[in-house]
Write a protein that holds these residues in place. Structure first.
Motif, mmCIF file in Angstrom:
data_model
loop_
_atom_site.group_PDB
_atom_site.id
_atom_site.type_symbol
_atom_site.label_atom_id
_atom_site.label_comp_id
_atom_site.label_asym_id
_atom_site.label_seq_id
_atom_site.Cartn_x
_atom_site.Cartn_y
_atom_site.Cartn_z
ATOM 1 N N UNK A 1 -0.996 61.220 62.842
ATOM 2 C CA UNK A 1 0.444 61.624 62.120
ATOM 3 C C UNK A 1 1.493 61.533 63.086
ATOM 4 N N UNK A 2 1.007 62.148 64.333
ATOM 5 C CA UNK A 2 2.342 62.130 65.576
ATOM 6 C C UNK A 2 2.743 60.466 65.795
ATOM 7 N N UNK A 3 1.575 59.871 66.203
ATOM 8 C CA UNK A 3 1.567 58.504 66.549
ATOM 9 C C UNK A 3 2.245 57.616 65.524
ATOM 10 N N UNK A 4 2.169 57.921 64.161
ATOM 11 C CA UNK A 4 2.493 57.127 63.024
ATOM 12 C C UNK A 4 4.420 57.402 63.152
ATOM 13 N N UNK A 5 4.505 58.836 63.298
ATOM 14 C CA UNK A 5 6.054 59.148 63.128
ATOM 15 C C UNK A 5 6.660 58.377 64.254
ATOM 16 N N UNK A 6 6.291 58.463 65.386
ATOM 17 C CA UNK A 6 6.933 58.027 66.794
ATOM 18 C C UNK A 6 7.007 56.245 66.710
ATOM 19 N N UNK A 7 5.903 55.673 66.444
ATOM 20 C CA UNK A 7 5.728 54.363 66.202
ATOM 21 C C UNK A 7 6.916 54.025 65.009
ATOM 22 N N UNK A 8 7.095 54.530 63.893
ATOM 23 C CA UNK A 8 7.863 54.198 62.857
ATOM 24 C C UNK A 8 9.213 54.136 63.385
ATOM 25 N N UNK A 9 9.651 55.199 64.084
ATOM 26 C CA UNK A 9 11.058 55.382 64.825
ATOM 27 C C UNK A 9 11.307 54.120 65.698
ATOM 28 N N UNK A 10 10.416 53.718 66.395
ATOM 29 C CA UNK A 10 10.706 52.628 67.161
ATOM 30 C C UNK A 10 10.520 51.239 66.979
ATOM 31 N N UNK A 11 9.863 51.121 65.857
ATOM 32 C CA UNK A 11 9.608 49.741 65.193
ATOM 33 C C UNK A 11 10.755 49.072 64.821
ATOM 34 N N UNK A 12 11.069 47.703 65.052
ATOM 35 C CA UNK A 12 12.114 47.111 64.781
ATOM 36 C C UNK A 12 11.779 45.820 64.119
ATOM 37 N N UNK A 13 12.109 45.377 62.721
ATOM 38 C CA UNK A 13 11.641 44.080 62.041
ATOM 39 C C UNK A 13 12.477 42.908 62.951
ATOM 40 N N UNK A 14 11.817 41.861 63.334
ATOM 41 C CA UNK A 14 12.084 40.553 63.926
ATOM 42 C C UNK A 14 12.264 39.597 62.901
ATOM 43 N N UNK A 15 13.595 39.207 62.205
ATOM 44 C CA UNK A 15 13.534 38.081 61.318
ATOM 45 C C UNK A 15 12.619 36.894 61.493
ATOM 46 N N UNK A 16 12.162 36.100 60.585
ATOM 47 C CA UNK A 16 11.221 35.086 60.974
ATOM 48 C C UNK A 16 9.909 35.582 61.508
ATOM 49 N N UNK A 17 9.710 36.523 62.203
ATOM 50 C CA UNK A 17 8.434 36.727 62.977
ATOM 51 C C UNK A 17 7.667 37.958 62.528
ATOM 52 N N UNK A 18 8.164 39.278 62.432
ATOM 53 C CA UNK A 18 7.367 40.251 61.950
ATOM 54 C C UNK A 18 8.009 41.678 62.608
ATOM 55 N N UNK A 19 7.059 42.892 62.820
ATOM 56 C CA UNK A 19 7.527 43.904 63.324
ATOM 57 C C UNK A 19 7.297 44.121 64.832
ATOM 58 N N UNK A 20 8.200 44.369 65.746
ATOM 59 C CA UNK A 20 8.104 44.715 67.015
ATOM 60 C C UNK A 20 8.152 46.024 67.462
ATOM 61 N N UNK A 21 7.474 46.438 68.321
ATOM 62 C CA UNK A 21 7.475 47.982 68.962
ATOM 63 C C UNK A 21 7.432 47.723 70.421
ATOM 64 N N UNK A 22 7.841 48.497 71.216
ATOM 65 C CA UNK A 22 7.769 48.560 72.798
ATOM 66 C C UNK A 22 6.207 49.079 72.986
ATOM 67 N N UNK A 23 5.576 48.126 73.701
ATOM 68 C CA UNK A 23 4.082 48.084 73.465
ATOM 69 C C UNK A 23 3.547 49.496 74.202
#
Length: 243
Positions: A142-164
């Motif tokens: 739950x904790x990782x889900x919330x944090x990852x959701x906050x930093x996830x960014x959609x990249x048009x034409x490709x997918x979802x990007x997150x700081x690794x």
């Protein structure tokens, strides 16, 4: 007047140049070995043998080429201007926009890590005779889900990007704190870290952003599509290795 010819490639300079080339080549050769060592050590900490860890890695690499189609959605987004978009300091080249996107699940990058997580949770129930580790792992997810959701960014034409590095660190700190309540179960921090990193990244970055797939204009959105190097796989492995 005497002519003096200066040789820029003095013996010292040549030695330094050759040394730099050899050092660079050594680093390139050692990176795969280091990666294999980290993966093997991680799964060894999780209770797998080195042979089983190697098998998991081979299956993950092979599975990274297999995408199981799940659904096709109509696109309503448009590609970025000039065919490029910058996200978290990285410049992505945008491919041609597609009118439909096929949503698929990658075997190596998503399915195998989820199966391993399920096995670890089941094994913890068998070993401890209760659901304490499962409960703590779910809190970590739950904790990782919330944090990852906050930093996830959609990249048009490709997918979802997150700081690794953010999902693994979130999973690591969650595991360190939650394992205090694990009653001294030795492998609790590693199990919680792996499951939190894997499932938290999967849910926060991919599943919770499925409704935005239509904005991207990508021909395929593969959950865990980068295989071994996907955020789902790496988040679990790095978090468990550091735990």
């Amino acid at each position: 007047m005497d002519r003096v010819v200066f040789n820029p490639f003095s013996p010292l300079m040549l030695i330094m140049l050759i040394g730099a080339i050899l050092l660079f080549g050594l680093v390139i050769l050692l990176l795969p070995v280091l990666f294999l060592t980290v993966v093997g050590a991680t799964f060894a900490k999780l209770g797998f043998s080195w042979r089983e860890a190697l098998l998991i890695l081979i299956l993950t690499l092979a599975g990274s080429f297999i995408n199981i189609p799940v659904k096709t959605v109509e696109n309503y987004g448009s590609p970025a201007a000039n065919g490029y978009v910058s996200t978290y300091g990285r410049l992505y080249r945008i491919p041609a926009v597609s009118s439909r996107t096929t949503i698929a699940v990658n075997v190596g990058g998503a399915l195998i890590p989820v199966i391993i997580s399920a096995y670890l949770l089941y094994d913890s129930v068998v070993l401890t005779g209760g659901f304490g580790i499962v409960s703590l792992a779910l809190v970590g997810v739950l904790v990782v889900t919330l944090i990852t959701k906050l930093v996830a960014r959609p990249v048009p034409g490709l997918g979802i990007a997150t700081p690794f590095f953010i999902p693994p660190l979130a999973a690591l700190f969650s595991a360190i704190i939650l394992s205090i309540f694990a009653g001294g179960f030795e492998t609790a921090p590693v199990i919680i870290a792996y499951v939190s990193g894997t499932l938290g990244t999967l849910i926060g970055a991919d599943l919770l952003n499925l409704r935005r797939i239509g904005e991207l204009g990508a021909p395929m959105a593969s959950i865990g599509g980068a295989g071994t190097f996907d955020g789902i796989f790496l988040s679990g492995v790095l978090a468990a290795f550091l735990a």
